[in-house]
Design a protein around this motif. Structure first.
Motif, PDB file in Angstrom:
ATOM      1  N   LEU A 157      -3.004   1.485  -1.369  1.00  0.00           N
ATOM      2  CA  LEU A 157      -3.815   0.311  -1.687  1.00  0.00           C
ATOM      3  C   LEU A 157      -4.595  -0.079  -0.447  1.00  0.00           C
ATOM      4  CD1 LEU A 157      -1.310  -1.865  -3.755  1.00  0.00           C
ATOM      5  CD2 LEU A 157      -3.247  -0.556  -4.619  1.00  0.00           C
ATOM      6  N   SER A 158      -5.904  -0.208  -0.609  1.00  0.00           N
ATOM      7  CA  SER A 158      -6.774  -0.549   0.505  1.00  0.00           C
ATOM      8  C   SER A 158      -7.413  -1.909   0.219  1.00  0.00           C
ATOM      9  CB  SER A 158      -7.855   0.525   0.681  1.00  0.00           C
ATOM     10  OG  SER A 158      -8.590   0.320   1.857  1.00  0.00           O
ATOM     11  N   TYR A 159      -7.014  -2.915   0.990  1.00  0.00           N
ATOM     12  CA  TYR A 159      -7.447  -4.292   0.752  1.00  0.00           C
ATOM     13  C   TYR A 159      -8.789  -4.536   1.444  1.00  0.00           C
ATOM     14  CZ  TYR A 159      -2.776  -5.167  -1.067  1.00  0.00           C
ATOM     15  OH  TYR A 159      -1.623  -5.118  -1.816  1.00  0.00           O
ATOM     16  N   TRP A 160      -9.769  -4.935   0.647  1.00  0.00           N
ATOM     17  CA  TRP A 160     -11.112  -5.124   1.200  1.00  0.00           C
ATOM     18  C   TRP A 160     -11.676  -6.521   0.943  1.00  0.00           C
ATOM     19  CZ3 TRP A 160     -15.013  -5.996  -2.467  1.00  0.00           C
ATOM     20  CH2 TRP A 160     -14.679  -5.689  -3.799  1.00  0.00           C
ATOM     21  N   MET A 161     -10.973  -7.336   0.106  1.00  0.00           N
ATOM     22  CA  MET A 161     -11.468  -8.686  -0.162  1.00  0.00           C
ATOM     23  C   MET A 161     -10.304  -9.592  -0.555  1.00  0.00           C
ATOM     24  SD  MET A 161     -14.647  -9.886  -2.633  1.00  0.00           S
ATOM     25  CE  MET A 161     -13.695  -9.803  -4.157  1.00  0.00           C
ATOM     26  N   GLY A 162      -9.510  -9.991   0.427  1.00  0.00           N
ATOM     27  CA  GLY A 162      -8.417 -10.911   0.157  1.00  0.00           C
ATOM     28  C   GLY A 162      -7.191 -10.225  -0.403  1.00  0.00           C
ATOM     29  N   PRO A 163      -6.107 -10.982  -0.594  1.00  0.00           N
ATOM     30  CA  PRO A 163      -4.821 -10.400  -0.984  1.00  0.00           C
ATOM     31  C   PRO A 163      -4.766  -9.913  -2.426  1.00  0.00           C
ATOM     32  CG  PRO A 163      -4.670 -12.801  -0.909  1.00  0.00           C
ATOM     33  CD  PRO A 163      -6.008 -12.443  -0.354  1.00  0.00           C
ATOM     34  N   ALA A 164      -5.663 -10.366  -3.285  1.00  0.00           N
ATOM     35  CA  ALA A 164      -5.588  -9.993  -4.698  1.00  0.00           C
ATOM     36  C   ALA A 164      -6.430  -8.769  -5.039  1.00  0.00           C
ATOM     37  CB  ALA A 164      -6.031 -11.169  -5.574  1.00  0.00           C
ATOM     38  N   ILE A 165      -7.335  -8.374  -4.151  1.00  0.00           N
ATOM     39  CA  ILE A 165      -8.286  -7.316  -4.472  1.00  0.00           C
ATOM     40  C   ILE A 165      -8.044  -6.113  -3.565  1.00  0.00           C
ATOM     41  CG2 ILE A 165     -10.702  -6.687  -4.731  1.00  0.00           C
ATOM     42  CD1 ILE A 165      -9.762  -8.870  -6.634  1.00  0.00           C
ATOM     43  N   ALA A 166      -7.672  -5.004  -4.162  1.00  0.00           N
ATOM     44  CA  ALA A 166      -7.433  -3.774  -3.403  1.00  0.00           C
ATOM     45  C   ALA A 166      -7.946  -2.589  -4.199  1.00  0.00           C
ATOM     46  CB  ALA A 166      -5.954  -3.606  -3.089  1.00  0.00           C
ATOM     47  N   HIS A 167      -8.348  -1.550  -3.468  1.00  0.00           N
ATOM     48  CA  HIS A 167      -8.740  -0.300  -4.107  1.00  0.00           C
ATOM     49  C   HIS A 167      -7.498   0.578  -4.224  1.00  0.00           C
ATOM     50  CE1 HIS A 167     -11.338   2.971  -5.342  1.00  0.00           C
ATOM     51  NE2 HIS A 167     -10.725   3.757  -4.483  1.00  0.00           N
ATOM     52  N   THR A 168      -7.303   1.169  -5.397  1.00  0.00           N
ATOM     53  CA  THR A 168      -6.111   1.973  -5.673  1.00  0.00           C
ATOM     54  C   THR A 168      -6.434   3.454  -5.579  1.00  0.00           C
ATOM     55  OG1 THR A 168      -5.352   0.250  -7.197  1.00  0.00           O
ATOM     56  CG2 THR A 168      -4.279   2.408  -7.343  1.00  0.00           C
ATOM     57  N   LEU A 169      -5.624   4.183  -4.812  1.00  0.00           N
ATOM     58  CA  LEU A 169      -5.754   5.627  -4.675  1.00  0.00           C
ATOM     59  C   LEU A 169      -4.386   6.259  -4.906  1.00  0.00           C
ATOM     60  CD1 LEU A 169      -7.101   4.094  -1.890  1.00  0.00           C
ATOM     61  CD2 LEU A 169      -8.356   6.235  -1.878  1.00  0.00           C
ATOM     62  N   VAL A 170      -4.374   7.506  -5.337  1.00  0.00           N
ATOM     63  CA  VAL A 170      -3.112   8.212  -5.572  1.00  0.00           C
ATOM     64  C   VAL A 170      -3.140   9.528  -4.802  1.00  0.00           C
ATOM     65  CG1 VAL A 170      -1.630   9.309  -7.288  1.00  0.00           C
ATOM     66  CG2 VAL A 170      -2.790   7.158  -7.836  1.00  0.00           C
TER      67      VAL A 170
END
Length: 346
Positions: A157-170
């Motif tokens: 999980l890469s957080y780019w805009m606050g604690p609720a918004i993250a980009h998901t990678l597997v």
């Protein structure tokens, strides 16, 4: 002669009229807002023309809507409002996804796979050397994997805009130490900037990127100053393989039939959830699939994170941001970022 009593509308009738008026106002606001944002996202002629058309649309809906609501028998006003909606709908229907645009370099190529039994050959695996957002050496590679040698699945999980918004990678790990990351991303055009708002309005296509960890996790931690976390996801071997193959199917689908990214329903997390649902029927829906920054607690609740650790411990030990930034060019990047990562129950 006694005065004639004034007939008053029954209370229920007046309440119904208020409700109808309120619903009409709400629908008008939705219609005006949707049309304005759609025109702002797509209208030709540059940003100024797009803003002008969006303003004109709001004026059109507001004027005709007020006239129509003031007198339900004002058929001309209703006709003008309906005509505007029909024209907007016809125009909206002409906006279709494409694989043929001038793409940004990091999503310029599409993933292609050839399968022979357990052997998979992947074409256009990304392995860029990033020095800055616009300073990189582009490398697209052909790689071969044996799915019988698949040993692990990690969620990043890469957080780019606050604690609720993250980009998901597997990330998938093999017994020879190699890692391959799949990431569902916005396929931006060259010089295009991402807007979550525009993502509701057919602004971007979807891309499925397969990449080396040093590239796709490194660029987020080092270049984009995002905060990156890694969690081991425990799955049976058949499920790991099925998920890997789901990614290949998704890549082939996007090659043949391009689709739009959609901020709410077709994004980096919801598409992975849809793939997992095919493997694990009955996987529950949850708001954390939208607020993906809280996804680890959801994955822990369904029993897929390393047991024996609190979520706080997993998060603290899974934070790979500094390890990714400090890994030298000759270091084993995948091994370096996993130092201290809990991968077995205690």
């Amino acid at each position: 002669m006694p005065p004639v009593p004034v007939q008053r509308r029954p209370l229920l009738q007046r309440a119904a009229a208020i409700v109808v008026r309120a619903v009409g106002i709400l629908l008008g606001l939705v219609l005006a807002g949707f049309g304005a944002l759609a025109l702002w996202s797509h209208a030709p002629g540059g940003r100024l023309a797009a803003v002008a058309l969006a303003v004109l649309w709001v004026i059109w809906v507001g004027t005709t809507g007020l006239l129509a609501s003031a007198d339900p028998r004002a058929w001309r006003a209703w006709g003008l409002l309906t005509a505007g909606c029909v024209l907007l709908g016809l125009w909206w229907g002409t906006i279709t996804p494409s694989n043929d645009r001038v793409w940004a370099a990091d999503v310029a190529r599409t993933l292609r796979a050839e399968r022979q039994g357990s052997e998979v050959v992947l074409y256009n695996v990304r392995n860029f050397d990033w020095r800055g957002e616009d300073d990189y050496t582009a490398r697209w590679e052909t790689r071969r994997y044996d799915l019988d040698r698949l040993r692990s699945v990690d969620m990043a999980l890469s957080y780019w805009m606050g604690p609720a918004i993250a980009h998901t990678l597997v990330s998938f790990g093999f017994d020879d130490g190699r890692q391959l990351v799949f990431s569902v991303e916005v396929r931006k055009e060259r010089h295009e900037q991402f807007s979550a708002l525009a993502g509701f309005f057919k602004r971007y296509e979807l891309a499925l990127v397969a990449a080396d960890e040093r590239d796709i996790l490194g660029v987020r931690a080092r270049v984009r100053d995002e905060d990156v976390y890694l969690y081991r996801v425990h799955m049976p071997a058949p499920a790991m393989r099925a998920l890997f193959e789901q990614y290949l199917d998704e890549a082939e689908s996007l090659r043949n039939t391009p689709r739009f990214y959609q901020t709410l329903t077709a994004n980096c997390t919801t598409i992975v959830y849809a793939m997992m649902q095919r493997i694990v029927p009955g996987l529950p829906l949850d708001l954390r699939l939208l607020a993906s920054g809280y996804l680890p607690s959801y994955v822990q609740e369904v029993g897929a994170l390393t047991t024996g650790y609190s979520l706080q411990e997993l998060k603290a030990r899974g934070r790979i941001t500094e390890r990714a930034r400090q890994a030298g060019p000759n270091a084993d990047f995948s091994a370096a970022i996993r130092q201290g990562l809990p991968v077995q129950a205690r």
